[in-house]
Scaffold this active site. Structure first.
Site, PDB file in Angstrom:
ATOM      1  N   GLU A  80      -4.249  -0.607  -1.088  1.00 16.36           N
ATOM      2  CA  GLU A  80      -3.333  -1.055  -0.032  1.00 16.36           C
ATOM      3  C   GLU A  80      -2.977  -2.529  -0.225  1.00 16.36           C
ATOM      4  O   GLU A  80      -2.051  -2.850  -0.950  1.00 16.36           O
ATOM      5  CB  GLU A  80      -3.932  -0.743   1.352  1.00 16.36           C
TER       6      GLU A  80
HETATM    7  C1  HEC Z   1      -0.316   0.181   1.928  1.00 16.29           C
HETATM    8  C2  HEC Z   1      -0.144   0.787   3.224  1.00 16.29           C
HETATM    9  C3  HEC Z   1      -0.902   0.238   4.401  1.00 16.29           C
HETATM   10  C4  HEC Z   1      -1.165  -1.058   4.750  1.00 16.29           C
HETATM   11  C5  HEC Z   1      -0.762  -2.323   4.007  1.00 16.29           C
HETATM   12  C6  HEC Z   1      -1.874  -1.012   5.993  1.00 16.29           C
HETATM   13  N1  HEC Z   1      -2.040   0.271   6.395  1.00 16.29           N
HETATM   14 FE1  HEC Z   1      -2.910   0.884   8.112  1.00 16.29          FE
HETATM   15  N2  HEC Z   1      -2.901   2.760   7.422  1.00 16.29           N
HETATM   16  C7  HEC Z   1      -2.319   3.203   6.254  1.00 16.29           C
HETATM   17  C8  HEC Z   1      -2.714   4.558   6.006  1.00 16.29           C
HETATM   18  C9  HEC Z   1      -2.269   5.410   4.825  1.00 16.29           C
HETATM   19  C10 HEC Z   1      -3.578   4.919   7.049  1.00 16.29           C
HETATM   20  C11 HEC Z   1      -4.327   6.233   7.208  1.00 16.29           C
HETATM   21  C12 HEC Z   1      -5.586   6.147   6.364  1.00 16.29           C
HETATM   22  C13 HEC Z   1      -6.571   7.220   6.692  1.00 16.29           C
HETATM   23  O1  HEC Z   1      -6.524   7.742   7.800  1.00 16.29           O
HETATM   24  O2  HEC Z   1      -7.425   7.502   5.851  1.00 16.29           O
HETATM   25  C14 HEC Z   1      -3.658   3.770   7.935  1.00 16.29           C
HETATM   26  C15 HEC Z   1      -4.374   3.748   9.159  1.00 16.29           C
HETATM   27  C16 HEC Z   1      -4.288   2.707  10.068  1.00 16.29           C
HETATM   28  C17 HEC Z   1      -4.733   2.766  11.444  1.00 16.29           C
HETATM   29  C18 HEC Z   1      -5.342   3.977  12.132  1.00 16.29           C
HETATM   30  C19 HEC Z   1      -4.329   4.670  12.989  1.00 16.29           C
HETATM   31  C20 HEC Z   1      -4.840   6.008  13.463  1.00 16.29           C
HETATM   32  O3  HEC Z   1      -4.208   6.607  14.312  1.00 16.29           O
HETATM   33  O4  HEC Z   1      -5.880   6.481  12.959  1.00 16.29           O
HETATM   34  C21 HEC Z   1      -4.497   1.538  11.992  1.00 16.29           C
HETATM   35  C22 HEC Z   1      -4.772   1.116  13.418  1.00 16.29           C
HETATM   36  C23 HEC Z   1      -3.927   0.725  10.956  1.00 16.29           C
HETATM   37  N3  HEC Z   1      -3.787   1.468   9.811  1.00 16.29           N
HETATM   38  C24 HEC Z   1      -3.625  -0.624  11.088  1.00 16.29           C
HETATM   39  C25 HEC Z   1      -3.379  -1.448   9.968  1.00 16.29           C
HETATM   40  C26 HEC Z   1      -3.520  -2.894   9.957  1.00 16.29           C
HETATM   41  C27 HEC Z   1      -3.937  -3.735  11.123  1.00 16.29           C
HETATM   42  C28 HEC Z   1      -3.188  -3.311   8.704  1.00 16.29           C
HETATM   43  C29 HEC Z   1      -3.204  -4.693   8.117  1.00 16.29           C
HETATM   44  C30 HEC Z   1      -4.427  -5.447   8.237  1.00 16.29           C
HETATM   45  C31 HEC Z   1      -2.820  -2.122   7.960  1.00 16.29           C
HETATM   46  N4  HEC Z   1      -2.987  -1.021   8.753  1.00 16.29           N
HETATM   47  C32 HEC Z   1      -2.342  -2.140   6.664  1.00 16.29           C
HETATM   48  C33 HEC Z   1      -1.484   2.453   5.456  1.00 16.29           C
HETATM   49  C34 HEC Z   1      -1.488   1.069   5.435  1.00 16.29           C
END
Ligand code: HEC
Ligand code: HEC
Ligand code: HEC
Ligand code: HEC
Ligand code: CA
Ligand code: CA
Ligand code: CA
Ligand code: MG
Lengths: 334, 334
Positions: B124
């Site tokens: 990521e």
């Molecule tokens: C490159 C893509 C990417 C980036 C950059 C990213 N995310 Fe995510 N995020 C995802 C993905 C894909 C998931 C699901 C992963 C899983 O469930 O295994 C996720 C899951 C989440 C969730 C959980 C939501 C749920 O309903 O379960 C949150 C909250 C979240 N991210 C916040 C953030 C925050 C805050 C940051 C930065 C610090 C961030 N993400 C950076 C792709 C990204």
């Protein structure tokens, strides 16, 4: 000619003295944007932020001209479609409407002409104009906005780039401390900044960096007194004209908000403003500035940071069943 | 249990009749965010938008949870550092504070624990917590903000993730047409949406999609009546517990703003809400809905689109000479 005009200005200043509401200087204040068609600006703002104008659905204009970061990406060279490395440093879009032409080599006459470039550039957004227009035409809210603004049922790339350009024209940064000083508020900038500005004029920086944008209004050779050493293959204007005299001629960048638009020069090789000032003085003017002078000049340059465009994060209308899907990974390609 | 509670609610509703300011239903309105520490939220917002928390300097939380696009990236799987393809669909951050746990498999207990993940995830943001903290500590305005908010001179990842989580808690979407209807405005949603909601309860969707977030409050097996066929290797909760009974158990996604969070399911395989509704009815409930039913249910689901968080594009404080430089391309790596 420069020296003459500075002299003339000095005379007129001393006559006007404190009565003058605005100093006569080689640099003029940035005027606030005048919005005549708010709906068009709003549409252009959405398009500027919409990654669906790219093949991947991931890259928007704002990816490389991030309006949270002075309208640039703060990288030496940009990351484009498929993580390709761009050929040249991404200039700020702030105050770009004041440029005499767009791109480092000026190959686009204006913002509208420029805006067509990145969408179809395989290194940037990797899309085509037809596909981008097809995406927009599949989204009823966009169709409605184009209808409202352009009174047309058929979106073409011309309306797309016109709206983006109209939004970009609002990205001016008035009211910098230096502008407040120009307009008569003597306390708006520090003593260092004042000394730096005096020096900026005296050594001759204003020969190239002048006008409201403190640049953007001429093409100049990079490396007049000393050669600029770089790995970057860009030829500047010579890449267009084939004329050897144009080799390494680049559009003089605006110094407005230069505090925010690191790294510097067309190859993004210098991260610190102090270094960029030193390079300029040596290469363009044959002058070696001492540490204090560089620090004063930097203080002046930082006083050119203006009010950044402030608006709500735009909401993008959702895609529909008819919207062509993004192709982020090549294996998914048709 | 579900049937009982629906029955109980129906009775209490008919008693309260039109006097009740709010209907008693398995779905409750979203409450607006209560901001107790505005400075912390503002800091968290900057961090959420700051790509300098990534190795490349290009990817921020907002890249994959784009607040212009319902807090998601609208891609089947995300584009991460170096254009790597992510393993699973990016869920929305909107209303994520209402989730019983974070991630599809619930492996993070809360938003703060979650926020540490992506920064250090090589797929990521590709960075480390130490490097991210080092970037922030090199920027005086950030140091000042952490000082103001946490009364500390030493930034650690704990304050970083706490501030991000506090910002995320403001990303609720109250006042959806459906909520207005729940609160007594009978005209807030269409006849189709009303019929769709009736059906949503009758066929049993509310068994899993209930509460203010219309989901987010339990883990459920995907594919109860029919197997869900997918290329995606994700195992769901079984990936954590190793328990075969947990295979394909995923956190039930919120259906708030589901109109905006296409494509659907953990593999992002379905682009159209109508298709997702059809899949759910068949796989989770053994029901084949007809076209009109699907269309009504979709109309109901679209009435769950609430007011999107609206705030000015945050301005990020500039890097300094002390700021470690981004490493967008591997050949530049140390
Ligand atoms: C490159 C893509 C990417 C980036 C950059 C990213 N995310 Fe995510 N995020 C995802 C993905 C894909 C998931 C699901 C992963 C899983 O469930 O295994 C996720 C899951 C989440 C969730 C959980 C939501 C749920 O309903 O379960 C949150 C909250 C979240 N991210 C916040 C953030 C925050 C805050 C940051 C930065 C610090 C961030 N993400 C950076 C792709 C990204
Ligand atoms: C992948 C990165 C990337 C994307 C995406 C991108 N740009 Fe650029 N932009 C650049 C680079 C690099 C240059 C300089 C190119 C050159 O001069 O040859 C540039 C130049 C410009 C300029 C000229 C500024 C000047 O002072 O000459 C403007 C204006 C501009 N872009 C606007 C846009 C708009 C509008 C979009 C979206 C439609 C966009 N850009 C998308 C990287 C990008
Ligand atoms: C003869 C013309 C000329 C003179 C004189 C000149 N500059 Fe420049 N300046 C340029 C050009 C052309 C560039 C772009 C060069 C490049 O990117 O390769 C530039 C770039 C810069 C930059 C980097 C801007 C950016 O965003 O990348 C700074 C800072 C700067 N000049 C400051 C100064 C200062 C301070 C002086 C005086 C000491 C000065 N310049 C004198 C033409 C000039
Ligand atoms: C037994 C539990 C259960 C029932 C009943 C159920 N769902 Fe789901 N729903 C889930 C789970 C679990 C997922 C996530 C599955 C996945 O992503 O693999 C989901 C996902 C969805 C999604 C996609 C959301 C997104 O953002 O990806 C929609 C839409 C949806 N459900 C609607 C419905 C509708 C409409 C019904 C009734 C016809 C229904 N669900 C019944 C558990 C259930
Ligand atoms: Ca730059
Ligand atoms: Ca906690
Ligand atoms: Ca999704
Ligand atoms: Mg034109």
């Amino acid at each position: 000619m420069l020296k003459l005009s500075v002299l003339a200005l000095t005379v007129s200043m001393s006559v006007a003295a404190f009565a003058a509401p605005q100093k006569n200087e080689p640099i003029q204040p940035i005027e606030p944007a005048v919005v005549t068609d708010a709906a068009k600006v709003e549409l252009g703002k959405q398009l500027f932020f919409d990654p669906r104008l790219s093949k991947s659905g991931f890259i928007s204009c704002n990816s490389c001209h991030n309006l949270s970061m002075g309208g640039s990406d703060n990288l030496p060279s940009s990351i484009g479609h498929n993580w390709q490395e761009g050929p040249i440093n991404s200039p700020t879009v702030l105050n770009s409407s004041l440029n005499l032409a767009q791109f480092w080599d000026g190959r686009a006459a204006d913002l509208q002409e420029q805006a067509g470039g990145p969408i179809a550039n395989p290194m940037e957004m990797g899309f085509t104009h037809d596909l981008a227009v097809g995406v927009l035409a599949s989204i009823p809210q966009y169709v409605q906005s184009f209808q409202d603004v352009y009174n047309t049922d058929t979106i073409t790339i011309n309306e797309v780039t016109d709206a983006i350009a109209e939004f970009e024209k609002t990205l001016v940064t008035p009211n910098a401390p230096f502008d407040q000083w120009l307009q008569g508020n003597d306390d708006a900038i520090s003593a260092d900044a004042k000394a730096g500005y005096k020096l900026f004029k005296e050594v001759g920086c204003t020969a190239c960096h002048n006008g409201p944008a403190v640049g953007g209004n001429s093409f100049q050779k990079m490396g007049l007194f000393e050669e600029y050493v770089t790995d970057n293959p860009a030829e500047g204007v010579a890449g267009l004209t084939g004329d050897d005299l144009d080799r390494f001629k680049f559009k003089v960048p605006t110094l407005r908000n230069v505090e925010l638009t690191y790294p510097y020069f067309h190859d993004g090789a210098y991260w610190n403003l102090e270094e960029a000032v030193d390079v300029m003085a040596r290469l363009q003017l044959g002058r070696k500035l001492d540490e204090e002078q560089i620090s004063q000049m930097t203080a002046f340059l930082k006083s050119l940071t203006g009010e950044q465009p402030s608006f709500a994060v735009p909401m993008l209308p959702p895609s529909t069943a008819a919207t062509p899907r993004p192709v982020p990974f090549e294996k998914l390609a048709e």
